[in-house]
Scaffold this active site. Structure first.
Site, PDB file in Angstrom:
ATOM      1  N   LYS A   1       0.859  -1.191   0.000  1.00  0.00           N
ATOM      2  CA  LYS A   1       0.000   0.000   0.000  1.00  0.00           C
ATOM      3  C   LYS A   1       0.890   1.234   0.000  1.00  0.00           C
ATOM      4  O   LYS A   1       1.705   1.425   0.910  1.00  0.00           O
ATOM      5  CB  LYS A   1      -0.892   0.029   1.249  1.00  0.00           C
TER       6      LYS A   1
ATOM      7  N   LYS B   1       2.021 -10.388   8.620  1.00  0.00           N
ATOM      8  CA  LYS B   1       1.625  -9.481   7.539  1.00  0.00           C
ATOM      9  C   LYS B   1       1.907 -10.125   6.179  1.00  0.00           C
ATOM     10  O   LYS B   1       1.101 -10.026   5.255  1.00  0.00           O
ATOM     11  CB  LYS B   1       2.325  -8.125   7.662  1.00  0.00           C
TER      12      LYS B   1
ATOM     13  N   GLU C   1      -7.023  -6.549  -0.451  1.00  0.00           N
ATOM     14  CA  GLU C   1      -7.984  -6.334   0.639  1.00  0.00           C
ATOM     15  C   GLU C   1      -9.424  -6.633   0.213  1.00  0.00           C
ATOM     16  O   GLU C   1     -10.320  -5.829   0.405  1.00  0.00           O
ATOM     17  CB  GLU C   1      -7.851  -4.901   1.194  1.00  0.00           C
TER      18      GLU C   1
ATOM     19  N   ARG D   1      -7.417  -9.601   4.474  1.00  0.00           N
ATOM     20  CA  ARG D   1      -6.549  -8.442   4.807  1.00  0.00           C
ATOM     21  C   ARG D   1      -7.267  -7.427   5.704  1.00  0.00           C
ATOM     22  O   ARG D   1      -6.610  -6.658   6.411  1.00  0.00           O
ATOM     23  CB  ARG D   1      -6.034  -7.774   3.517  1.00  0.00           C
TER      24      ARG D   1
ATOM     25  N   ASN E   1      -7.135  -4.224  10.111  1.00  0.00           N
ATOM     26  CA  ASN E   1      -7.777  -2.988  10.554  1.00  0.00           C
ATOM     27  C   ASN E   1      -8.386  -3.093  11.951  1.00  0.00           C
ATOM     28  O   ASN E   1      -9.107  -2.186  12.375  1.00  0.00           O
ATOM     29  CB  ASN E   1      -8.858  -2.569   9.554  1.00  0.00           C
TER      30      ASN E   1
ATOM     31  N   HIS F   1      -8.695  -0.115  14.237  1.00  0.00           N
ATOM     32  CA  HIS F   1      -8.510   1.055  13.369  1.00  0.00           C
ATOM     33  C   HIS F   1      -9.790   1.845  13.131  1.00  0.00           C
ATOM     34  O   HIS F   1      -9.707   3.010  12.761  1.00  0.00           O
ATOM     35  CB  HIS F   1      -7.902   0.643  12.032  1.00  0.00           C
TER      36      HIS F   1
HETATM   37  P1  NAD Z   1       7.081   8.815  10.234  1.00  0.00           P
HETATM   38  O1  NAD Z   1       7.457   8.261   8.935  1.00  0.00           O
HETATM   39  O2  NAD Z   1       6.515  10.191  10.281  1.00  0.00           O
HETATM   40  O3  NAD Z   1       8.325   8.727  11.213  1.00  0.00           O
HETATM   41  C1  NAD Z   1       8.190   9.219  12.513  1.00  0.00           C
HETATM   42  C2  NAD Z   1       9.315  10.191  12.867  1.00  0.00           C
HETATM   43  O4  NAD Z   1      10.478   9.448  13.202  1.00  0.00           O
HETATM   44  C3  NAD Z   1       9.716  11.143  11.756  1.00  0.00           C
HETATM   45  O5  NAD Z   1      10.007  12.386  12.313  1.00  0.00           O
HETATM   46  C4  NAD Z   1      10.994  10.504  11.199  1.00  0.00           C
HETATM   47  O6  NAD Z   1      11.849  11.454  10.634  1.00  0.00           O
HETATM   48  C5  NAD Z   1      11.590   9.914  12.443  1.00  0.00           C
HETATM   49  N1  NAD Z   1      12.440   8.740  12.254  1.00  0.00           N
HETATM   50  C6  NAD Z   1      12.235   7.716  11.417  1.00  0.00           C
HETATM   51  N2  NAD Z   1      13.143   6.766  11.638  1.00  0.00           N
HETATM   52  C7  NAD Z   1      13.957   7.208  12.606  1.00  0.00           C
HETATM   53  C8  NAD Z   1      15.075   6.648  13.274  1.00  0.00           C
HETATM   54  N3  NAD Z   1      15.517   5.411  13.020  1.00  0.00           N
HETATM   55  N4  NAD Z   1      15.671   7.383  14.229  1.00  0.00           N
HETATM   56  C9  NAD Z   1      15.210   8.631  14.537  1.00  0.00           C
HETATM   57  N5  NAD Z   1      14.142   9.197  13.963  1.00  0.00           N
HETATM   58  C10 NAD Z   1      13.515   8.481  13.020  1.00  0.00           C
HETATM   59  O7  NAD Z   1       5.994   7.896  10.976  1.00  0.00           O
HETATM   60  P2  NAD Z   1       5.664   6.339  10.945  1.00  0.00           P
HETATM   61  O8  NAD Z   1       4.920   6.084  12.200  1.00  0.00           O
HETATM   62  O9  NAD Z   1       6.841   5.513  10.625  1.00  0.00           O
HETATM   63  O10 NAD Z   1       4.666   6.215   9.718  1.00  0.00           O
HETATM   64  C11 NAD Z   1       3.402   6.812   9.725  1.00  0.00           C
HETATM   65  C12 NAD Z   1       2.876   6.797   8.314  1.00  0.00           C
HETATM   66  O11 NAD Z   1       2.733   5.453   7.875  1.00  0.00           O
HETATM   67  C13 NAD Z   1       1.495   7.445   8.189  1.00  0.00           C
HETATM   68  O12 NAD Z   1       1.499   8.328   7.103  1.00  0.00           O
HETATM   69  C14 NAD Z   1       0.578   6.258   7.903  1.00  0.00           C
HETATM   70  O13 NAD Z   1      -0.519   6.618   7.096  1.00  0.00           O
HETATM   71  C15 NAD Z   1       1.505   5.318   7.194  1.00  0.00           C
HETATM   72  N6  NAD Z   1       1.115   3.900   7.248  1.00  0.00           N
HETATM   73  C16 NAD Z   1       1.061   3.210   6.076  1.00  0.00           C
HETATM   74  C17 NAD Z   1       0.719   1.880   6.067  1.00  0.00           C
HETATM   75  C18 NAD Z   1       0.727   1.120   4.781  1.00  0.00           C
HETATM   76  O14 NAD Z   1       0.318  -0.045   4.767  1.00  0.00           O
HETATM   77  N7  NAD Z   1       1.216   1.680   3.715  1.00  0.00           N
HETATM   78  C19 NAD Z   1       0.424   1.226   7.276  1.00  0.00           C
HETATM   79  C20 NAD Z   1       0.487   1.955   8.456  1.00  0.00           C
HETATM   80  C21 NAD Z   1       0.835   3.308   8.442  1.00  0.00           C
HETATM   81  N1  GLY Z   2      -1.945  -1.366   7.208  1.00  0.00           N
HETATM   82  C1  GLY Z   2      -3.022  -2.129   6.711  1.00  0.00           C
HETATM   83  C2  GLY Z   2      -2.701  -2.889   5.468  1.00  0.00           C
HETATM   84  O1  GLY Z   2      -1.590  -2.902   5.013  1.00  0.00           O
HETATM   85  O2  GLY Z   2      -3.575  -3.491   4.918  1.00  0.00           O
END
Ligand code: NAD
Ligand code: GLY
Length: 366
Positions: free
Chosen positions: A145, A229, A239, A243, A247, A250
């Site tokens: 995704k 996963k 999905e 899948r 959620n 969520h």
């Molecule tokens: P993020 O990518 O914003 O990272 C969080 C913070 O940590 C940022 O400030 C980043 O710069 C910092 N950071 C990252 N790695 C670091 C490290 N090793 N050391 C220090 N700082 C670090 O947040 P996240 O929680 O990783 O991701 C959230 C995003 O993921 C949301 O946009 C959400 O929609 C998305 N998401 C996508 C899926 C999917 O299946 N594609 C699933 C869940 C969430």
């Molecule tokens: N994070 C939910 C999915 O990948 O389906």
């Protein structure tokens, strides 16, 4: 040291997830083994770049790759059309061809954004995920995704686009801020509830070590979650069925996140609250036994969640549920725990019960 390889089975688009510690010196050889093109673009954010970009670039160069680096600001607001367009421009100006690879080094924001650019730039270039947050490692880097936000909704523009491989190095987590670690733990707890009673029991006894960034425990959690996963995505890439279990927590979680305009709660924190609320609903409906309900609540309450109910207006949460992306027709879908390790999907829950569940969640965080 590479400790595990887990495969996502999607016929021609199958790919491995490599898991281990201190993996940087193996990255370029993995790229060679996968026949990755020499022209590669490492995209990362301002927080991650000074910590980890140079090592990867050096490794790639040492092995004959020609990497270039793009650094963008950090944060959810980067998942937008403007940044996407800026990246297209940057790639075009640097002469990046269709025979190239984008390497997404960072958290879920970088993974979703760079994944979306890879899916669309010149009708698709190769993609490698190098997730550096726990949340990205256990969840967003696996399953394809990718996408960006629209002013009218989160993740509203996107695609399913699978990477060539996912590179999960637990060492990256040592610099993760505690709040980000907690967000990843939110998703790990979810995996225990939906598919892995053993992982859940492990979390009950090892949470203090995880919160202290213990590598061994993090590696264990990481590989259990990645395995789940990978299995779920291998069964149902788009999905259409199983899948949806990902959620769990969520429906209420997203509503809480939205009600706080994404400023009060981070995604993983909202999922933790959503898991409590949805477990409450499941217990009241006679789906989940009381003992399991209390185990879930106790585990989540043992976490250093800073949320205070006064930060969120209850009246904002309810309408947010109705706007849920997971709606089927007019009904709102809930993935409820049945016992620890299994779930059941329910379409629509009585409003009174949902309110009661939210009140219960709020009562725990006065
Ligand atoms: P993020 O990518 O914003 O990272 C969080 C913070 O940590 C940022 O400030 C980043 O710069 C910092 N950071 C990252 N790695 C670091 C490290 N090793 N050391 C220090 N700082 C670090 O947040 P996240 O929680 O990783 O991701 C959230 C995003 O993921 C949301 O946009 C959400 O929609 C998305 N998401 C996508 C899926 C999917 O299946 N594609 C699933 C869940 C969430
Ligand atoms: N994070 C939910 C999915 O990948 O389906």
């Amino acid at each position: 040291m590479l400790t595990q390889r887990i495969d996502v089975q999607l016929e021609k688009r199958s790919y491995p997830i490599y898991i281990g510690a201190d993996l940087v010196s193996h990255f370029a050889t993995a790229c060679q083994d996968h026949g990755i093109p020499t022209q590669c673009v490492l995209v990362t954010d301002k927080h991650v770049a000074p910590l980890y970009a140079r090592q990867l670039l050096n490794e790639l160069q040492r092995h004959g790759f020609e990497p270039t680096l793009i650094i963008i600001p950090a944060g959810e607001y980067q998942k937008c059309l403007r940044r996407t367009n800026a990246l297209y421009t940057e790639l075009l100006e640097r002469g990046i061809s269709r025979k190239s690879v984008l390497i997404a080094l960072g958290g879920g924001v970088i993974g979703d954004l760079v994944g979306f650019v890879a899916a669309t730039y010149q009708r698709g270039v190769q993609l490698i995920h190098v997730p550096t947050t726990l949340l990205a490692q256990v969840d967003s880097s696996i399953g394809g995704k990718v996408g960006i936000n629209h002013p009218l909704g989160k993740n509203m523009i996107g695609a399913f686009y699978q990477p060539r491989f996912v590179w999960q190095d637990v060492s990256y987590l040592s610099t993760l801020p505690p709040r980000e670690l907690l967000c990843g733990i939110g998703e790990v707890v979810k995996y225990g509830i939906i598919r892995d009673a053993e992982l859940f029991a492990f979390l009950e006894s090892h949470m203090p070590s995880l919160l202290r960034y213990s590598r061994e425990e993090l590696l264990y959690a990481q590989s259990r979650c990645a395995r789940i996963k990978a299995q779920v995505v291998s069964e149902d890439e788009y999905e259409q069925g199983v899948r949806v279990i990902l959620n769990c927590g969520h429906t209420l979680g997203h509503a809480l996140e939205l009600a706080g305009k994404f400023k009060v709660l981070k995604h993983g924190e909202a999922v933790l609250l959503g898991l409590i609320g949805e477990s409450y609903i499941a217990m009241q409906l006679g789906i989940l036994d009381e003992h399991s309900f209390h185990r879930i609540v106790e585990l989540i309450r043992s976490l250093p969640l800073k949320f205070k109910q006064t930060n969120l207006a209850m009246k904002e949460v309810f309408p947010a549920i109705r706007r849920d992306k997971k709606k089927v027709g007019k009904s709102v879908r809930y993935v409820l725990p049945q016992r620890i390790g299994t779930t059941v999907v329910i379409n629509d829950v009585d409003d009174t019960l949902v309110r009661e569940a939210l009140r219960y969640v709020f009562s725990l965080f006065r």
